[in-house]
Write a protein that holds these residues in place. Sequence first.
Motif, PDB file in Angstrom:
ATOM      1  N   ILE A  66       0.758  -1.405  -0.131  1.00 32.96           N
ATOM      2  CA  ILE A  66      -0.105   0.018   0.019  1.00 32.96           C
ATOM      3  C   ILE A  66       0.771   1.252  -0.019  1.00 32.96           C
ATOM      4  O   ILE A  66       1.739   1.489   0.868  1.00 32.96           O
ATOM      5  N   PHE A  67       0.614   2.066  -0.889  1.00 27.47           N
ATOM      6  CA  PHE A  67       1.309   3.420  -1.198  1.00 27.47           C
ATOM      7  C   PHE A  67       0.519   4.499  -0.852  1.00 27.47           C
ATOM      8  O   PHE A  67      -0.618   4.511  -1.013  1.00 27.47           O
ATOM      9  N   SER A  68       1.112   5.253  -0.014  1.00 27.52           N
ATOM     10  CA  SER A  68       0.546   6.839   0.370  1.00 27.52           C
ATOM     11  C   SER A  68       1.717   7.702   0.749  1.00 27.52           C
ATOM     12  O   SER A  68       2.713   7.078   1.029  1.00 27.52           O
ATOM     13  N   ASP A  69       1.509   8.861   0.856  1.00 23.92           N
ATOM     14  CA  ASP A  69       2.596   9.770   1.517  1.00 23.92           C
ATOM     15  C   ASP A  69       3.128   9.300   2.791  1.00 23.92           C
ATOM     16  O   ASP A  69       4.178   9.337   2.969  1.00 23.92           O
ATOM     17  N   ALA A  70       1.845   8.686   3.293  1.00 26.43           N
ATOM     18  CA  ALA A  70       2.543   8.183   4.855  1.00 26.43           C
ATOM     19  C   ALA A  70       2.247   6.681   4.777  1.00 26.43           C
ATOM     20  O   ALA A  70       1.711   6.063   6.029  1.00 26.43           O
ATOM     21  N   GLY A  71       2.632   5.733   4.047  1.00 29.87           N
ATOM     22  CA  GLY A  71       2.574   4.259   3.841  1.00 29.87           C
ATOM     23  C   GLY A  71       1.065   4.004   3.693  1.00 29.87           C
ATOM     24  O   GLY A  71       0.386   4.450   3.296  1.00 29.87           O
TER      25      GLY A  71
ATOM     26  N   ALA B 276       4.442   9.756  12.838  1.00 30.77           N
ATOM     27  CA  ALA B 276       3.797  10.947  13.774  1.00 30.77           C
ATOM     28  C   ALA B 276       3.345  12.118  12.848  1.00 30.77           C
ATOM     29  O   ALA B 276       4.314  12.741  12.430  1.00 30.77           O
ATOM     30  N   GLY B 277       2.301  12.543  13.088  1.00 25.27           N
ATOM     31  CA  GLY B 277       1.669  13.594  12.338  1.00 25.27           C
ATOM     32  C   GLY B 277       1.503  13.458  10.821  1.00 25.27           C
ATOM     33  O   GLY B 277       1.218  14.656  10.112  1.00 25.27           O
ATOM     34  N   MET B 278       1.708  12.443  10.223  1.00 25.21           N
ATOM     35  CA  MET B 278       1.581  12.151   8.762  1.00 25.21           C
ATOM     36  C   MET B 278       0.423  11.578   8.427  1.00 25.21           C
ATOM     37  O   MET B 278      -0.222  10.652   9.172  1.00 25.21           O
ATOM     38  N   ALA B 279      -0.204  11.933   7.202  1.00 24.22           N
ATOM     39  CA  ALA B 279      -1.302  11.035   6.543  1.00 24.22           C
ATOM     40  C   ALA B 279      -1.263  11.528   5.295  1.00 24.22           C
ATOM     41  O   ALA B 279      -0.475  12.492   4.645  1.00 24.22           O
ATOM     42  N   PRO B 280      -2.164  10.692   4.410  1.00 24.89           N
ATOM     43  CA  PRO B 280      -1.934  11.214   2.830  1.00 24.89           C
ATOM     44  C   PRO B 280      -2.431  12.619   2.530  1.00 24.89           C
ATOM     45  O   PRO B 280      -3.457  12.937   3.161  1.00 24.89           O
ATOM     46  N   GLY B 281      -1.735  13.157   1.837  1.00 29.81           N
ATOM     47  CA  GLY B 281      -2.046  14.718   1.544  1.00 29.81           C
ATOM     48  C   GLY B 281      -1.525  15.813   2.592  1.00 29.81           C
ATOM     49  O   GLY B 281      -1.667  16.828   2.599  1.00 29.81           O
TER      50      GLY B 281
END
Length: 451
Positions: free
Chosen positions: A208-213, A237-242
Amino acid sequence: MKKIISLVAIACFYSSIIFSQSLPTPSQRQLQWQQMETNAFLHFTVNTFTDKEWGDGTESESVFNPTKFNARQWIKALKDAGFKMAILTCKHHDGFCLWPSKYTEHSVKNSPWKNGKGDVVKEVSDACRAYGLKFGIYLSPWDRHEPTYGTPAYNIFYENQLKELLTNYGEISEVWFDGAKGANAKNMEYDFKGYWNIVRKLQPHAVIFSDAGPDIRWVGNESGNAGQTCWSTIDTAGMAPGKADAAYLNTGDIKGKCWMPAETDVSIRPGWFYHASENDKVKTPQQLVNLYYQSVGRNSLLLLNVPPDREGLLYETDVKNIKTFREILNETFKTNFAKDKVPASLTDKKLNTFISIKTNKPYVIDFKKLIKIDRALLQENIASGQRIIKGLLEYWDGKEWEKIDDFTTVGYKRLLRFNIITAKKLRVTISESKGAAQLAELGFFKASSKE
Ligand code: FUL
């Protein structure tokens, strides 16, 4: 968003305890993914016909009509150019679906293409199977057509589409969650946790790919540049897609507790979609080779976008350039001068056979005759984590050791490019490492004159 962050953080915490005493290590699916090295992206939708990069969702289905559509031509060209997986934009931001989804009318089923009986996802996934490529899907969360977008009902809609793609098209090897969203887009709280659970359940081998895995992270730019220092570890920590710090994603984090290697996505053309006006701006084989050094050669994976044209074919210049790109790489890396001069485990192309190197104990390679080289390759046994922090490559000029190049991270692969040197002996020193370095592969090459 908080839910997503904690899901990733908990998964990373446990994997760091279970798999290693101290260093984060890759999962089986991450390890396999990294070794694919070069994968292809296929951007294709109504934009191909409207000459846009971002459709606004009002496009008529009638514009989609690739008159010579041939997915086998795409995949054969990718296969011949050495790509291992193709990831298709099954739905881009405009919401148009390349498969006849049950959940919307905005799809190929209402287009003139094959009288509405066509299915691009089926034809591309079948072609991948026929040519032995893995198949991945891109399903844009941001959907500018779907009326439920912006309400909780959209999460159900999205999950239904995801389930269609994950159940009807055989093995899916990567799922690409794009964090992009226009500045004026409606507010929408995506249920990424729910989406990822569906992928795990229906396609447990898919990364699974995204900005944050949670498996693979974005490299932080779309120009094809992994960091000169590139750790496969980060803290989420603090990361999410987008919502991610591009500079942090680019280099990773030496102290990161979560194994999440970087994927370098870049287009062979200025845009992601085909535009006839860019036919003379296709990256040359040499530019593509540079991208390989800047991505795979810096512990990342190259996801190269090769967008099909309006006829539904890969354009001839793109096909020619990816083929020559691979020929150049094959020529450069054909003869490893280290072969038979170092233990066989260092040239057997296996990551799990390695030698341990202590810090500041130079490892000398004696060729017993003068050789001319301008490229070096190092690889770590990443199954035991990423360890090398800093190192140095030198050659013996007959009197003393001279520096060729120094480097920071190695990880899966580090490629060094330098001016040609003539030497009988070389030495590699690992000056800083998290414990003994596990060197899996070592190579010295003379680059193709076509580079
Ligand atoms: C971005 C998108 O907005 C582009 O159109 C493209 O799909 C690229 C790979 O990701 O976020």
